[in-house]
Design a protein around this motif. Structure first.
Motif, mmCIF file in Angstrom:
data_model
loop_
_atom_site.group_PDB
_atom_site.id
_atom_site.type_symbol
_atom_site.label_atom_id
_atom_site.label_comp_id
_atom_site.label_asym_id
_atom_site.label_seq_id
_atom_site.Cartn_x
_atom_site.Cartn_y
_atom_site.Cartn_z
ATOM 1 N N SER A 1 0.855 -1.184 0.000
ATOM 2 C CA SER A 1 0.000 0.000 0.000
ATOM 3 C C SER A 1 0.886 1.227 0.000
ATOM 4 C CB SER A 1 -0.903 0.008 1.229
ATOM 5 O OG SER A 1 -0.137 0.168 2.400
ATOM 6 N N GLN A 2 0.308 2.363 -0.282
ATOM 7 C CA GLN A 2 1.108 3.586 -0.359
ATOM 8 C C GLN A 2 1.715 3.918 0.993
ATOM 9 O OE1 GLN A 2 -2.567 4.951 -2.337
ATOM 10 N NE2 GLN A 2 -1.247 6.561 -3.141
ATOM 11 N N ARG B 1 -6.660 6.429 -0.759
ATOM 12 C CA ARG B 1 -5.865 5.668 -1.725
ATOM 13 C C ARG B 1 -5.964 6.248 -3.129
ATOM 14 N NH1 ARG B 1 -8.712 0.370 0.132
ATOM 15 N NH2 ARG B 1 -7.868 0.284 2.246
ATOM 16 N N GLN C 1 -3.897 4.276 -5.355
ATOM 17 C CA GLN C 1 -3.422 3.060 -6.019
ATOM 18 C C GLN C 1 -4.163 1.869 -5.424
ATOM 19 O OE1 GLN C 1 0.794 2.782 -5.381
ATOM 20 N NE2 GLN C 1 1.200 4.806 -6.239
ATOM 21 N N LEU D 1 -4.835 -1.555 -3.577
ATOM 22 C CA LEU D 1 -4.168 -2.372 -2.564
ATOM 23 C C LEU D 1 -3.762 -3.665 -3.240
ATOM 24 C CD1 LEU D 1 -6.064 -2.399 0.838
ATOM 25 C CD2 LEU D 1 -3.823 -1.473 0.321
ATOM 26 N N ARG D 2 -2.554 -4.083 -2.984
ATOM 27 C CA ARG D 2 -2.068 -5.320 -3.610
ATOM 28 C C ARG D 2 -1.811 -6.352 -2.523
ATOM 29 N NH1 ARG D 2 2.342 -4.861 -8.246
ATOM 30 N NH2 ARG D 2 0.460 -4.232 -9.322
ATOM 31 N N LEU E 1 -4.657 5.090 -13.701
ATOM 32 C CA LEU E 1 -4.723 4.754 -15.125
ATOM 33 C C LEU E 1 -4.516 3.272 -15.355
ATOM 34 C CD1 LEU E 1 -2.374 7.602 -16.415
ATOM 35 C CD2 LEU E 1 -4.855 7.564 -16.550
ATOM 36 N N LEU E 2 -3.984 2.598 -14.345
ATOM 37 C CA LEU E 2 -3.595 1.199 -14.518
ATOM 38 C C LEU E 2 -4.774 0.257 -14.295
ATOM 39 C CD1 LEU E 2 -0.220 1.182 -12.587
ATOM 40 C CD2 LEU E 2 -0.505 0.668 -15.008
ATOM 41 N N PRO E 3 -4.873 -0.801 -15.078
ATOM 42 C CA PRO E 3 -5.835 -1.851 -14.768
ATOM 43 C C PRO E 3 -5.307 -2.727 -13.629
ATOM 44 C CG PRO E 3 -4.642 -2.384 -16.769
ATOM 45 C CD PRO E 3 -4.146 -1.039 -16.326
ATOM 46 N N THR E 4 -6.212 -3.424 -12.962
ATOM 47 C CA THR E 4 -5.756 -4.343 -11.912
ATOM 48 C C THR E 4 -4.958 -5.471 -12.552
ATOM 49 O OG1 THR E 4 -7.821 -5.564 -12.077
ATOM 50 C CG2 THR E 4 -7.680 -3.871 -10.373
ATOM 51 N N ALA E 5 -4.074 -6.046 -11.746
ATOM 52 C CA ALA E 5 -3.213 -7.103 -12.280
ATOM 53 C C ALA E 5 -3.008 -8.177 -11.227
ATOM 54 C CB ALA E 5 -1.862 -6.514 -12.687
ATOM 55 N N GLU F 1 -3.545 -8.908 -16.682
ATOM 56 C CA GLU F 1 -4.211 -7.643 -16.398
ATOM 57 C C GLU F 1 -5.693 -7.791 -16.660
ATOM 58 O OE1 GLU F 1 -1.120 -3.990 -17.215
ATOM 59 O OE2 GLU F 1 -2.490 -4.569 -18.798
ATOM 60 N N PHE G 1 2.044 -1.302 -30.128
ATOM 61 C CA PHE G 1 0.613 -1.580 -30.217
ATOM 62 C C PHE G 1 0.370 -2.897 -30.954
ATOM 63 C CE2 PHE G 1 -0.350 3.029 -29.442
ATOM 64 C CZ PHE G 1 -1.254 2.821 -28.409
ATOM 65 N N GLN H 1 9.177 7.035 3.382
ATOM 66 C CA GLN H 1 9.048 6.026 4.431
ATOM 67 C C GLN H 1 10.185 5.026 4.286
ATOM 68 O OE1 GLN H 1 4.721 4.634 4.584
ATOM 69 N NE2 GLN H 1 4.859 5.656 2.630
ATOM 70 N N GLU I 1 10.766 4.074 0.497
ATOM 71 C CA GLU I 1 9.630 4.389 -0.370
ATOM 72 C C GLU I 1 9.408 5.888 -0.347
ATOM 73 O OE1 GLU I 1 6.627 1.617 1.453
ATOM 74 O OE2 GLU I 1 6.185 1.335 -0.668
ATOM 75 N N LEU J 1 -0.008 3.123 -24.998
ATOM 76 C CA LEU J 1 0.740 1.934 -24.599
ATOM 77 C C LEU J 1 2.045 2.379 -23.948
ATOM 78 C CD1 LEU J 1 1.159 -1.151 -24.603
ATOM 79 C CD2 LEU J 1 2.382 -0.852 -26.756
ATOM 80 N N ARG K 1 6.818 -3.886 -14.074
ATOM 81 C CA ARG K 1 5.546 -4.272 -14.670
ATOM 82 C C ARG K 1 5.697 -4.389 -16.181
ATOM 83 N NH1 ARG K 1 -0.174 -2.848 -12.593
ATOM 84 N NH2 ARG K 1 -1.510 -3.335 -14.337
ATOM 85 N N THR L 1 1.940 -1.940 -20.563
ATOM 86 C CA THR L 1 0.523 -1.877 -20.232
ATOM 87 C C THR L 1 -0.131 -0.709 -20.966
ATOM 88 O OG1 THR L 1 -1.047 -1.846 -18.389
ATOM 89 C CG2 THR L 1 0.842 -0.391 -18.217
ATOM 90 N N THR L 2 -1.396 -0.898 -21.278
ATOM 91 C CA THR L 2 -2.132 0.168 -21.952
ATOM 92 C C THR L 2 -2.858 1.017 -20.911
ATOM 93 O OG1 THR L 2 -2.449 -1.194 -23.908
ATOM 94 C CG2 THR L 2 -3.893 0.709 -23.659
ATOM 95 N N LEU L 3 -2.548 2.302 -20.902
ATOM 96 C CA LEU L 3 -3.179 3.237 -19.968
ATOM 97 C C LEU L 3 -4.353 3.908 -20.671
ATOM 98 C CD1 LEU L 3 0.079 4.907 -18.609
ATOM 99 C CD2 LEU L 3 -1.089 2.880 -17.741
ATOM 100 N N THR L 4 -5.402 4.142 -19.937
ATOM 101 C CA THR L 4 -6.579 4.777 -20.545
ATOM 102 C C THR L 4 -7.055 5.945 -19.687
ATOM 103 O OG1 THR L 4 -8.077 3.256 -19.427
ATOM 104 C CG2 THR L 4 -7.401 2.662 -21.636
ATOM 105 N N ARG L 5 -7.584 6.926 -20.355
ATOM 106 C CA ARG L 5 -8.202 8.063 -19.672
ATOM 107 C C ARG L 5 -9.455 8.429 -20.474
ATOM 108 N NH1 ARG L 5 -7.446 9.987 -14.783
ATOM 109 N NH2 ARG L 5 -5.319 10.736 -14.977
#
Lengths: 572, 259
Positions: free
Chosen positions: A193-194, A205, A207, A209-210, A247-251, A280, A357, B101, B112, B239, B247, B250-254
């Motif tokens: 976590s952050q 949050r 981001q 939680l992983r 912006l990230l999808p869960t993974a 993802e 792509f 931290q 971190e 992308l 990681r 990954t494709t980022l979307t907005r």
């Protein structure tokens, strides 16, 4: 007792049990009944009530007993900062700010050699350049645990460093390691976590939680050979943040690695291979692999290392040390050729895979050589040394164009008990046919000089005074024309006298010139005076500032920031 | 929230009991483990080494940075090349850390932090990158050194920083338009960047178009003029070939709704 109090009480009970063993009642329990406690427990209760008073310490008696050690420190800053220029050029805002910090390390040394510990540090501030969520506090570190003969268990902030390709990260959770015969079993589980606050408060949050876990088993199969196997994985909790915050999808990932370490006198080899399945949300599973091998030879005057890395584009694990799409082989050597000459050389070839792509990918390649030498001039000139270095990196971009980075450097130094000086030169030559705009040659010169006067009371230094001068010059010639040059100098003076305290002051100026533009002027200044209030406490007053001026209206590089304040620090 | 706290608590307690049970069983065995207690003072030394690494990067001391790195670091050459190219593109770099931290173990320390990197481009215009990183510090016989960087890499363009996408409504009264901005330090110096823009409305089921963005300051790419779309939901896809943190691409979307 409500749910939250119950959970808190349980956690406190665990901490007490870890530190002082079974039988200790928690504060909540203590409030409900009369305690029959040991001396240790009474001492602990007294300490808790003292709010930072003298450190209690029990010395182990001949008949055995637990030794409690406690170290702590507090500091408090109150300062005013004035800032102009805007967020793009300065991280600071204007206003009066404070920052308080507290750190504590409590250890219980048990008679059989085991140690229980509780460590934490935290801060509270209203300065958003220190804590983005200010006004507020942050628990910088919280960890507690027990280390015994052949085992350890840790909770809170745990740093798990199992293997290069497997698990190498920090978690908020639990870490346990134990020795079963000659086999070491390590396990960890918890959350990424952050910070602690976002772990318990979902509204803060940004981001996911992983949830993460890892297990490693390592055993010697021979006097010189150890083998290990590890399994690890993680999964992002899709409900842990509101949609749109990232912006990230869960993974999620599952990864397994096997490896060995072989050591035979002057020769050692380590290797690890891994495979992972990464997925993802909305995508398909990607399976990939990774392999690293490191070999080392140690001769009398020569140390050689060689290695190979092949990290798949979609390889993923719990390791901070991983990259993606990297294939690299290297040979590195340190050779003490003579009493006056040490040489280092590093030769490597790297290939990077770059995703495009539609599942396509392309590759870039680099061949590189870096060498350096340190030369000394014998006992008659022992204060002098000369360091030479050069590097060449020759590559091909993914689109077929070429690139070449070269550096050359030399530093001559003089250092004895009173004088310290150095003159250095560095040349950077950057050429990238795939991106002309910043191709350039940069010449840099650095010079520093300091002189220390000091006095002794008997054999103990009682005072010193040190003036310093630093000058830097950098000239960049861009291939597309134009470029800029910067000249900086700085004068400083610092000193200290026992019982009187210390001071430091400095002023520096610089100027950046570019054809067709007005010059940028840089200034910086600082002064601080410290006074020891008592043996373990210090009060310091300080004033510092930075200023850049002369920028043209459309550029927006001007800023000014200055801070003056008081700092108090005390070791408890 | 409650479920999460309880899961963690149960996890901790189960591990505690199992470990202590095992511990009691091995208490009398020989002490070969080498397990030791984390130390605050060592963690502070690790932090000081990181600070000196940052100062060397700001000053452009490439050889000094090399000396502070483990040659066995994964992605070493990409890192060094990125540092050298940064020196050619970025001037007067100031790296500011916040929300820092520290997790300390006996021989490794994990720092971190969030960071903001301010700089001047070669035309002396200011720029700003931001990210969050995890620095893995490792203690060796020679002291602490930087073993690896997780999260966004602040030192080296190319070595992985999660891109930022900004898609804003710039519509006129009679025309739906958007402004697109991508900040990806890994792509600094590339000149242009390709993204995909998808928009839908009741008349057109779905339009996907490739859009070339122009680099203004290093790593910052924008549409020089607002891009005309249909009213409705507009989605920007990019992308990120190297999002950092180990990681995979990954494709980022907005997404933004344009009236």
């Amino acid at each position: 007792m409500n749910h939250r109090t119950g959970v808190l009480n349980l956690v406190v009970s665990v901490i007490c049990w870890l530190l002082w063993g079974p039988g200790v009642l928690t504060p909540v329990q203590a409030a409900e009944r009369i305690l029959l406690a040991s001396n240790d427990q009474v001492l602990v209760a007294w300490q808790e009530g003292q709010q930072g008073g003298p450190t209690p310490q029990l010395v182990a008696q001949e008949d055995g007993g637990t030794v409690i050690q406690w170290q702590g420190n507090v500091s408090y800053d109150f300062y005013r900062r004035e800032s102009r220029g805007g967020h793009l050029v300065t991280p600071y805002g204007t206003g009066n700010f404070y920052q308080g910090r507290l750190a504590s390390d409590v250890r219980a040394l048990h008679p059989r050699g085991s140690v229980s510990y509780l460590q934490f540090s935290g801060r509270y501030t209203d300065d958003p350049s220190v804590l983005s969520k200010a006004v507020g506090g942050q628990l910088d570190t919280l960890q507690f645990g027990h280390v015994g003969t052949g085992y350890q268990v840790a909770f809170g902030d745990v740093a798990a460093n199992f293997s290069t390709l497997g698990t190498s990260l920090g978690l908020r959770g639990v870490l346990a390691q134990t020795l079963l015969g000659k086999t070491t079993v390590s396990a960890t589980a918890g959350y990424l976590s952050q910070d602690w606050e976002t772990l318990v408060d979902s509204s803060k949050r940004t981001q996911y939680l992983r949830q993460a876990y890892a297990l490693k088993i390592e055993t010697p199969v021979h006097d010189n050979l150890r083998v290990f196997i590890s399994g690890q994985g993680y999964r992002d909790d899709s409900d842990s943040i509101d949609a749109g915050l990232t912006l990230l999808p869960t993974a999620s990932t599952q990864a397994g690695t096997v490896g060995f370490a072989f050591d035979l006198g002057r020769f050692a080899v380590q290797a690890e291979g891994g495979a992972s399945r990464f997925r993802e949300k909305g995508g398909e599973s990607e399976t990939d692999h990774a392999l690293i091998v490191d070999v080392g030879w140690l001769f009398d005057a020569l140390a050689l290392r060689a290695g190979y890395r092949d990290i798949g584009l979609y390889y993923n694990s719990l390791s901070t040390q991983g990259g993606n799409g990297i294939e690299e082989i290297y040979l590195n050597g340190n050779w003490r050729a003579a009493s006056w000459l040490s040489v280092n050389a590093d030769l490597r070839r790297a290939e990077n895979e770059i995703a495009g792509f539609g599942g396509s990918s392309s590759f870039s390649e680099t061949n590189a050589l870096a060498t350096s030498a340190v030369i000394t001039f014998g006992p008659d000139f022992s204060a002098w040394s000369l360091m030479l270095n050069q590097s060449l990196s020759d590559g091909e971009n993914s689109n077929g164009s070429t690139n070449r980075n070269q550096t050359y450097g030399a530093v001559v130094s003089y250092a004895d008990s009173n004088w310290n000086s150095g003159l250095g030169y560095q040349l950077l030559d950057v050429k990238n046919r795939g991106s002309y705009s910043s191709d350039s040659q940069i010449d840099s010169w650095q010079f520093h000089l300091s002189r220390t006067w000091q006095g002794y009371r008997e054999t103990v230094p009682s005072w010193h005074l040190t003036p310093t001068l630093t000058v830097n010059y950098q000239d960049q010639k861009l291939d597309i024309g134009n470029g800029s040059s910067t000249l900086n100098w700085q004068l400083g003076l610092s000193g200290e006298r026992a019982r009187w305290g210390s001071f430091a002051a400095g002023y520096g100026e610089g100027r950046t010139t570019q054809t067709g533009r007005s010059d940028l002027r840089q200034q910086n200044w600082q002064i601080e005076v410290g006074y020891p209030l008592w043996k373990e406490a210090l009060l310091k007053a300080y004033y510092s500032g930075n200023r850049v001026s002369g920028s043209e209206p459309g550029q927006g590089a001007n800023y000014r920031e200055q801070t003056f304040g008081l700092h108090f620090a005390c070791n408890l | 929230m409650k479920k999460l706290s309880m899961t963690l608590l149960i996890l901790i307690l189960c591990s505690l009991f199992c470990s202590l049970a095992v511990a009691q069983a091995v208490e009398d065995k020989a002490p070969p483990s080498g397990f030791s207690v984390p130390d605050f003072s060592e963690a502070r030394k690790a932090r000081a080494v990181l600070d000196s690494f940052i100062r060397a990067y700001e000053a452009g001391q490439v050889h000094q940075l090399r000396a502070m790195l483990d040659p066995g670091m994964i992605g070493y050459q990409r890192f060094i090349d990125g540092v050298i190219e940064d020196q050619s593109r970025l001037k007067q770099i100031r790296l500011h850390l916040l929300d820092t931290q520290i997790m300390a173990a006996a021989d490794v320390t994990l720092i971190e932090t969030r960071w903001e990197k301010r700089f001047l481009a070669t035309d002396l215009r200011p720029g700003l990158f931001a990210g969050s990183s995890r620095f893995l510090m490792h203690r060796t016989d020679q002291g602490w050194n930087l073993a690896a960087i997780g999260g966004d890499n602040p030192f080296s363009s190319q070595s992985g920083v999660l891109a930022q996408l900004n898609l804003t409504n710039a519509s006129l009264v009679d025309e739906a338009r958007v402004n697109v901005e991508v900040i990806d330090p890994d792509m600094a110096g590339s000149g242009t960047l390709e993204v995909q823009l998808t928009y839908v409305d009741s008349l057109v089921p779905q339009v996907t178009t490739a859009l070339a963005l122009t680099e203004t300051t290093p790593g910052r790419f924008i549409t020089l003029t607002p891009f005309v779309v249909r009213p409705g939901e507009v989605t920007l896809r990019y992308l990120d070939a190297n999002p950092g943190d180990g990681r995979p691409p990954t494709t980022l979307t907005r997404t933004v709704r344009v009236p």
